[in-house]
Motif scaffolding. Sequence first.
Motif, short mmCIF file in Angstrom:
data_model
loop_
_atom_site.label_atom_id
_atom_site.label_comp_id
_atom_site.label_asym_id
_atom_site.label_seq_id
_atom_site.Cartn_x
_atom_site.Cartn_y
_atom_site.Cartn_z
N PRO A 165 14.09 4.14 3.65
CA PRO A 165 14.02 3.47 5.23
C PRO A 165 12.67 3.04 5.33
O PRO A 165 11.60 3.82 5.26
CB PRO A 165 14.54 4.58 5.98
CG PRO A 165 15.42 5.53 5.25
CD PRO A 165 14.53 5.28 3.77
N VAL A 166 12.47 1.88 5.99
CA VAL A 166 11.24 1.38 6.31
C VAL A 166 10.40 2.06 7.45
O VAL A 166 9.16 2.14 7.61
CB VAL A 166 11.32 -0.17 6.70
CG1 VAL A 166 11.53 -0.86 5.58
CG2 VAL A 166 12.11 -0.32 7.91
N ASP A 167 11.39 2.71 8.39
CA ASP A 167 10.55 3.54 9.46
C ASP A 167 9.97 4.97 8.88
O ASP A 167 9.21 5.55 9.89
CB ASP A 167 11.65 3.85 10.56
CG ASP A 167 13.01 4.10 10.21
OD1 ASP A 167 13.07 4.48 8.95
OD2 ASP A 167 13.72 4.66 10.89
N ILE A 168 9.91 5.03 7.68
CA ILE A 168 9.13 6.33 7.30
C ILE A 168 7.72 5.78 7.02
O ILE A 168 6.81 6.38 6.75
CB ILE A 168 9.86 6.95 6.05
CG1 ILE A 168 9.72 5.74 4.76
CG2 ILE A 168 11.22 7.32 6.35
CD1 ILE A 168 9.98 6.69 3.65
N TYR A 169 7.47 4.57 6.80
CA TYR A 169 6.18 3.89 6.71
C TYR A 169 5.21 3.62 8.21
O TYR A 169 6.05 3.49 9.32
CB TYR A 169 6.17 2.83 5.94
CG TYR A 169 6.90 2.85 4.68
CD1 TYR A 169 6.58 3.81 3.88
CD2 TYR A 169 8.06 2.12 4.42
CE1 TYR A 169 7.48 4.02 2.56
CE2 TYR A 169 8.89 2.23 3.33
CZ TYR A 169 8.59 3.22 2.19
OH TYR A 169 9.26 3.37 1.23
N ASN A 170 4.23 3.43 8.00
CA ASN A 170 3.36 2.80 9.12
C ASN A 170 3.84 1.57 9.44
O ASN A 170 4.55 0.63 8.69
CB ASN A 170 1.78 3.22 9.19
CG ASN A 170 1.40 2.24 8.14
OD1 ASN A 170 1.42 0.91 7.75
ND2 ASN A 170 0.41 2.83 7.25
N ALA A 171 3.49 0.93 10.78
CA ALA A 171 3.78 -0.46 11.29
C ALA A 171 3.34 -1.45 10.44
O ALA A 171 4.11 -2.33 10.15
CB ALA A 171 3.33 -0.57 12.90
N VAL A 172 2.17 -1.35 9.90
CA VAL A 172 1.83 -2.41 9.01
C VAL A 172 2.48 -2.46 7.65
O VAL A 172 2.94 -3.49 7.34
CB VAL A 172 0.25 -2.31 8.45
CG1 VAL A 172 -0.22 -3.22 7.41
CG2 VAL A 172 -0.64 -2.35 9.58
#
Length: 261
Positions: free
Chosen positions: A192-199
């Motif tokens: 899931p991409v929401d485990i990474y920071n915004a950049v």
Amino acid sequence: MFYFSMFTQYVGQYMKTRMQYRADMVVELLSDMMFQVTNLVFILVVFGHTQFLSGWTRDEIIFIYGFFLVPFAIFGAFFNIWDFNERYIVKGEMDRILTRPIHSLFQVILERMELESLFGAVTGIVIMGYASIQLGLSFHWYDFFLFILFAISGAFVYAGIFVSLASIGFWSDARTSLMPMMYNIGNYGRYPVDIYNAVIRFVLTWILPFAFVGVYPAAFFLGKEEWYMYSFLTPVMGVGFLVLSVLLWNAGVKRYRGAGN
């Protein structure tokens, strides 16, 4: 019809070749399966220490991983161009390709097919089936068609990115090391991409959209309504990046100067 005929003939010849070395093909399938099992074990180890990861449960992430394997298998079977720069540009095999009356990219794809990679799609479907049972998911009749659409679109995203990278070889005329690096970046699309920071989320969505290979289309089947817009953008991103890569390839072919000194 001409291109379809060429495709079927190449597939026929490929299967004849592979059947001559059955043991080698079986070993490749087993090694690929062990690689996927290792990645699955990694997910299980992570969730041995926590129940949730940014709101995602273990079985949801397993489902995403299983989905990711399907478009990745399609890509690996038909767009195996990891060594394009060294083989076709540096060693000059592109000269041979350009003497034949068929689009150069289509011919390179046919020559580099690895149909046994499609076995990875079976592995992915099995993993998705297990996760679906654990999550108690229910599906509608049209979900099958959406699954096919999303899987092919995800493969197109991968293909678009790597064909674009291969096209750089027409300008560089030298060995490049971008392919392995991009392959490692692509692994971020399994989670899931929401485990990474915004950049990183922005890069994985709009610059190198590997998130459209795994998490975004899989979110639709998981009932994550907040991601539905991204789910249905998957075909747009897939076709868009593939078309862009073909245009870049065609421009690169015009710049190709041939082998020699």
